[in-house]
Design a protein around this motif. Structure first.
Motif, PDB file in Angstrom:
ATOM      1  N   LYS A  64      29.592  31.314   1.765  1.00  0.00           N
ATOM      2  CA  LYS A  64      30.003  31.351   1.254  1.00  0.00           C
ATOM      3  C   LYS A  64      29.668  30.005  -0.120  1.00  0.00           C
ATOM      4  CE  LYS A  64      34.761  28.554  -0.365  1.00  0.00           C
ATOM      5  NZ  LYS A  64      35.734  28.999   0.505  1.00  0.00           N
ATOM      6  N   TRP A  65      28.516  29.443   0.151  1.00  0.00           N
ATOM      7  CA  TRP A  65      27.108  28.677  -0.182  1.00  0.00           C
ATOM      8  C   TRP A  65      26.508  29.929  -1.481  1.00  0.00           C
ATOM      9  CZ3 TRP A  65      21.640  28.751  -0.121  1.00  0.00           C
ATOM     10  CH2 TRP A  65      20.776  28.006  -1.236  1.00  0.00           C
ATOM     11  N   LEU A  66      25.999  31.042  -0.689  1.00  0.00           N
ATOM     12  CA  LEU A  66      25.048  32.287  -1.216  1.00  0.00           C
ATOM     13  C   LEU A  66      26.081  32.753  -2.358  1.00  0.00           C
ATOM     14  CD1 LEU A  66      23.560  33.904   2.144  1.00  0.00           C
ATOM     15  CD2 LEU A  66      22.277  32.198   0.157  1.00  0.00           C
ATOM     16  N   ASP A  67      27.070  32.284  -2.078  1.00  0.00           N
ATOM     17  CA  ASP A  67      28.704  33.378  -3.687  1.00  0.00           C
ATOM     18  C   ASP A  67      28.287  32.012  -4.281  1.00  0.00           C
ATOM     19  OD1 ASP A  67      30.047  35.229  -3.813  1.00  0.00           O
ATOM     20  OD2 ASP A  67      32.368  34.155  -3.435  1.00  0.00           O
ATOM     21  N   LYS A  68      27.972  30.844  -3.526  1.00  0.00           N
ATOM     22  CA  LYS A  68      28.192  29.913  -5.513  1.00  0.00           C
ATOM     23  C   LYS A  68      26.717  29.865  -5.974  1.00  0.00           C
ATOM     24  CE  LYS A  68      32.245  27.351  -3.466  1.00  0.00           C
ATOM     25  NZ  LYS A  68      33.301  27.937  -4.128  1.00  0.00           N
ATOM     26  N   LYS A  69      25.716  29.479  -4.991  1.00  0.00           N
ATOM     27  CA  LYS A  69      24.569  29.349  -5.760  1.00  0.00           C
ATOM     28  C   LYS A  69      23.275  30.353  -6.053  1.00  0.00           C
ATOM     29  CE  LYS A  69      24.936  25.019  -4.140  1.00  0.00           C
ATOM     30  NZ  LYS A  69      25.402  24.066  -5.724  1.00  0.00           N
ATOM     31  N   VAL A  70      23.819  31.515  -5.312  1.00  0.00           N
ATOM     32  CA  VAL A  70      22.357  32.935  -6.416  1.00  0.00           C
ATOM     33  C   VAL A  70      23.477  33.715  -6.832  1.00  0.00           C
ATOM     34  CG1 VAL A  70      21.318  34.672  -5.099  1.00  0.00           C
ATOM     35  CG2 VAL A  70      21.970  32.535  -3.779  1.00  0.00           C
ATOM     36  N   HIS A  71      22.689  34.341  -8.319  1.00  0.00           N
ATOM     37  CA  HIS A  71      23.746  34.805  -9.246  1.00  0.00           C
ATOM     38  C   HIS A  71      22.833  36.404  -9.354  1.00  0.00           C
ATOM     39  CE1 HIS A  71      25.680  31.571  -9.668  1.00  0.00           C
ATOM     40  NE2 HIS A  71      25.508  30.390  -9.940  1.00  0.00           N
ATOM     41  N   GLY A  72      22.850  36.540 -10.134  1.00  0.00           N
ATOM     42  CA  GLY A  72      23.187  38.312 -10.750  1.00  0.00           C
ATOM     43  C   GLY A  72      23.041  39.263  -9.923  1.00  0.00           C
ATOM     44  N   GLY A  73      22.076  40.256  -9.674  1.00  0.00           N
ATOM     45  CA  GLY A  73      22.727  41.489  -8.747  1.00  0.00           C
ATOM     46  C   GLY A  73      22.115  41.153  -7.644  1.00  0.00           C
ATOM     47  N   PHE A  74      21.023  40.457  -7.281  1.00  0.00           N
ATOM     48  CA  PHE A  74      21.271  40.095  -6.323  1.00  0.00           C
ATOM     49  C   PHE A  74      22.138  38.903  -5.283  1.00  0.00           C
ATOM     50  CE2 PHE A  74      19.026  36.993  -2.573  1.00  0.00           C
ATOM     51  CZ  PHE A  74      18.378  37.784  -1.341  1.00  0.00           C
ATOM     52  N   GLY A  75      22.117  38.259  -6.250  1.00  0.00           N
ATOM     53  CA  GLY A  75      24.043  37.200  -5.895  1.00  0.00           C
ATOM     54  C   GLY A  75      25.100  37.682  -5.352  1.00  0.00           C
ATOM     55  N   ILE A  76      24.781  38.909  -5.985  1.00  0.00           N
ATOM     56  CA  ILE A  76      26.367  39.788  -5.773  1.00  0.00           C
ATOM     57  C   ILE A  76      26.342  40.033  -4.712  1.00  0.00           C
ATOM     58  CG2 ILE A  76      27.642  41.750  -6.794  1.00  0.00           C
ATOM     59  CD1 ILE A  76      27.260  40.513  -9.691  1.00  0.00           C
ATOM     60  N   MET A  77      24.937  41.298  -4.501  1.00  0.00           N
ATOM     61  CA  MET A  77      24.664  41.490  -3.042  1.00  0.00           C
ATOM     62  C   MET A  77      24.664  40.918  -1.957  1.00  0.00           C
ATOM     63  SD  MET A  77      24.342  45.373  -3.389  1.00  0.00           S
ATOM     64  CE  MET A  77      23.897  45.613  -2.584  1.00  0.00           C
ATOM     65  N   ILE A  78      24.347  39.666  -2.151  1.00  0.00           N
ATOM     66  CA  ILE A  78      23.639  38.819  -0.485  1.00  0.00           C
ATOM     67  C   ILE A  78      24.744  38.335   0.230  1.00  0.00           C
ATOM     68  CG2 ILE A  78      23.140  36.925  -1.662  1.00  0.00           C
ATOM     69  CD1 ILE A  78      21.080  38.880   1.142  1.00  0.00           C
ATOM     70  N   ASP A  79      25.676  38.247  -0.235  1.00  0.00           N
ATOM     71  CA  ASP A  79      26.782  37.414   0.112  1.00  0.00           C
ATOM     72  C   ASP A  79      27.450  38.850   1.434  1.00  0.00           C
ATOM     73  OD1 ASP A  79      27.957  38.855  -2.093  1.00  0.00           O
ATOM     74  OD2 ASP A  79      29.784  37.730  -0.875  1.00  0.00           O
ATOM     75  N   ASP A  80      27.860  39.958   0.775  1.00  0.00           N
ATOM     76  CA  ASP A  80      28.421  41.283   1.808  1.00  0.00           C
ATOM     77  C   ASP A  80      27.309  41.447   2.464  1.00  0.00           C
ATOM     78  OD1 ASP A  80      31.281  42.117  -0.119  1.00  0.00           O
ATOM     79  OD2 ASP A  80      29.614  40.849  -1.443  1.00  0.00           O
ATOM     80  N   VAL A  81      26.142  40.900   2.465  1.00  0.00           N
ATOM     81  CA  VAL A  81      24.728  42.130   3.806  1.00  0.00           C
ATOM     82  C   VAL A  81      25.220  41.065   5.229  1.00  0.00           C
ATOM     83  CG1 VAL A  81      23.071  41.977   3.419  1.00  0.00           C
ATOM     84  CG2 VAL A  81      23.192  43.225   1.433  1.00  0.00           C
ATOM     85  N   LEU A  82      24.799  39.476   4.080  1.00  0.00           N
ATOM     86  CA  LEU A  82      25.523  38.435   5.220  1.00  0.00           C
ATOM     87  C   LEU A  82      27.046  38.637   6.260  1.00  0.00           C
ATOM     88  CD1 LEU A  82      23.539  37.014   6.380  1.00  0.00           C
ATOM     89  CD2 LEU A  82      24.548  34.968   5.258  1.00  0.00           C
ATOM     90  N   ALA A 107      18.344  47.242  -2.595  1.00  0.00           N
ATOM     91  CA  ALA A 107      17.186  47.389  -3.149  1.00  0.00           C
ATOM     92  C   ALA A 107      18.532  47.927  -4.862  1.00  0.00           C
ATOM     93  CB  ALA A 107      15.833  47.982  -3.283  1.00  0.00           C
ATOM     94  N   PHE A 108      18.923  49.632  -4.518  1.00  0.00           N
ATOM     95  CA  PHE A 108      19.485  49.931  -5.584  1.00  0.00           C
ATOM     96  C   PHE A 108      20.827  48.534  -6.360  1.00  0.00           C
ATOM     97  CE2 PHE A 108      22.375  53.573  -6.844  1.00  0.00           C
ATOM     98  CZ  PHE A 108      21.854  53.888  -7.943  1.00  0.00           C
ATOM     99  N   GLY A 109      21.433  48.567  -5.443  1.00  0.00           N
ATOM    100  CA  GLY A 109      23.017  47.780  -5.428  1.00  0.00           C
ATOM    101  C   GLY A 109      22.309  46.385  -6.445  1.00  0.00           C
ATOM    102  N   VAL A 110      21.255  45.709  -5.858  1.00  0.00           N
ATOM    103  CA  VAL A 110      20.824  44.417  -6.874  1.00  0.00           C
ATOM    104  C   VAL A 110      20.654  44.861  -8.605  1.00  0.00           C
ATOM    105  CG1 VAL A 110      19.262  42.868  -7.580  1.00  0.00           C
ATOM    106  CG2 VAL A 110      19.484  43.008  -5.350  1.00  0.00           C
ATOM    107  N   LEU A 111      20.261  46.273  -8.554  1.00  0.00           N
ATOM    108  CA  LEU A 111      20.184  46.426 -10.204  1.00  0.00           C
ATOM    109  C   LEU A 111      21.738  47.276 -10.840  1.00  0.00           C
ATOM    110  CD1 LEU A 111      17.091  49.376  -9.863  1.00  0.00           C
ATOM    111  CD2 LEU A 111      17.086  46.660 -10.668  1.00  0.00           C
ATOM    112  N   LEU A 112      21.752  47.725  -9.986  1.00  0.00           N
ATOM    113  CA  LEU A 112      24.137  48.596  -9.844  1.00  0.00           C
ATOM    114  C   LEU A 112      24.337  47.492 -10.630  1.00  0.00           C
ATOM    115  CD1 LEU A 112      24.724  50.841  -7.477  1.00  0.00           C
ATOM    116  CD2 LEU A 112      24.563  51.355 -10.311  1.00  0.00           C
ATOM    117  N   CYS A 113      24.634  46.204  -9.585  1.00  0.00           N
ATOM    118  CA  CYS A 113      25.292  44.869  -9.677  1.00  0.00           C
ATOM    119  C   CYS A 113      24.932  44.373 -11.259  1.00  0.00           C
ATOM    120  CB  CYS A 113      26.122  44.118  -8.186  1.00  0.00           C
ATOM    121  SG  CYS A 113      25.937  45.093  -7.483  1.00  0.00           S
ATOM    122  N   GLU A 114      23.611  44.220 -11.610  1.00  0.00           N
ATOM    123  CA  GLU A 114      23.416  43.360 -12.651  1.00  0.00           C
ATOM    124  C   GLU A 114      23.709  44.135 -13.471  1.00  0.00           C
ATOM    125  OE1 GLU A 114      20.795  39.976 -14.246  1.00  0.00           O
ATOM    126  OE2 GLU A 114      21.520  40.627 -12.584  1.00  0.00           O
TER     127      GLU A 114
END
Length: 164
Positions: free
Chosen positions: A130-148, A64-71
């Motif tokens: 890869k799909w998430l990395d391309k399609k999801v943006h913002g702080g959540f997008g930056i975080m979610i591919d590495d979480v997966l 959650a903190f990372g979503v904000l940091l990265c955004e």
């Protein structure tokens, strides 16, 4: 630091400093790998051996903190998912190490194996990473591919540990 993509980076700003993994993301070559390496001593000092529920709490809070940091940092830099933003690698590696079997003679081997698995999944980005990395943006997008990538690496590591 004469890089136009970093002209708005301010490492005196704690948000930028954390997003760039305490500066580890500034490596010109393989910043994700260097950022992941920088996550190791933090894990070793603070998370190794922590019981499952508090550990998962740290992961959720870190995400959650990372979503904000990265955004915030990507917006300041004007670059979505700048390679130097490595907080997502920190959380991904810590996910990989959730139930790491570090006791006994093979402790370091598991640490290295988990590191290699996480980097493999983070670099190769099999579906749906890869799909998430391309399609999801913002702080959540930056975080979610590495979480997966961390979840994939955790699954392979645990399967390996079960089979050995």
């Amino acid at each position: 630091m004469n890089r136009p993509d970093l002209k708005n980076l301010n490492l005196k700003n704690p948000i930028h400093l954390l997003a760039f993994g305490l500066g580890s993301g500034l490596a010109r070559k393989a910043p994700g790998t260097w950022g992941t390496l920088a996550a190791l001593p933090v894990w070793w000092l603070f998370l190794q051996g922590v019981p499952t529920l508090p550990y998962i709490g740290v992961l959720i809070a870190g995400f959650a903190f990372g979503v904000l940091l990265c955004e915030y940092t990507s917006r300041d830099l004007g670059v979505h998912d700048h390679g130097g933003i490595v907080w997502d690698e920190w959380i991904g590696l810590w996910i990989t190490y959730l139930w790491l079997p570090v006791n006994g003679d093979w402790g370091w081997a598991w640490i290295i194996y988990g590191f290699a698995l996480f980097r493999l999944f983070d670099i190769v980005k099999p579906w749906p990473i890869k799909w998430l990395d391309k399609k999801v943006h913002g702080g959540f997008g930056i975080m979610i591919d590495d979480v997966l990538a961390g979840i994939f690496a955790l699954a392979v590591l645990q399967l390996t540990a079960t089979l050995i």
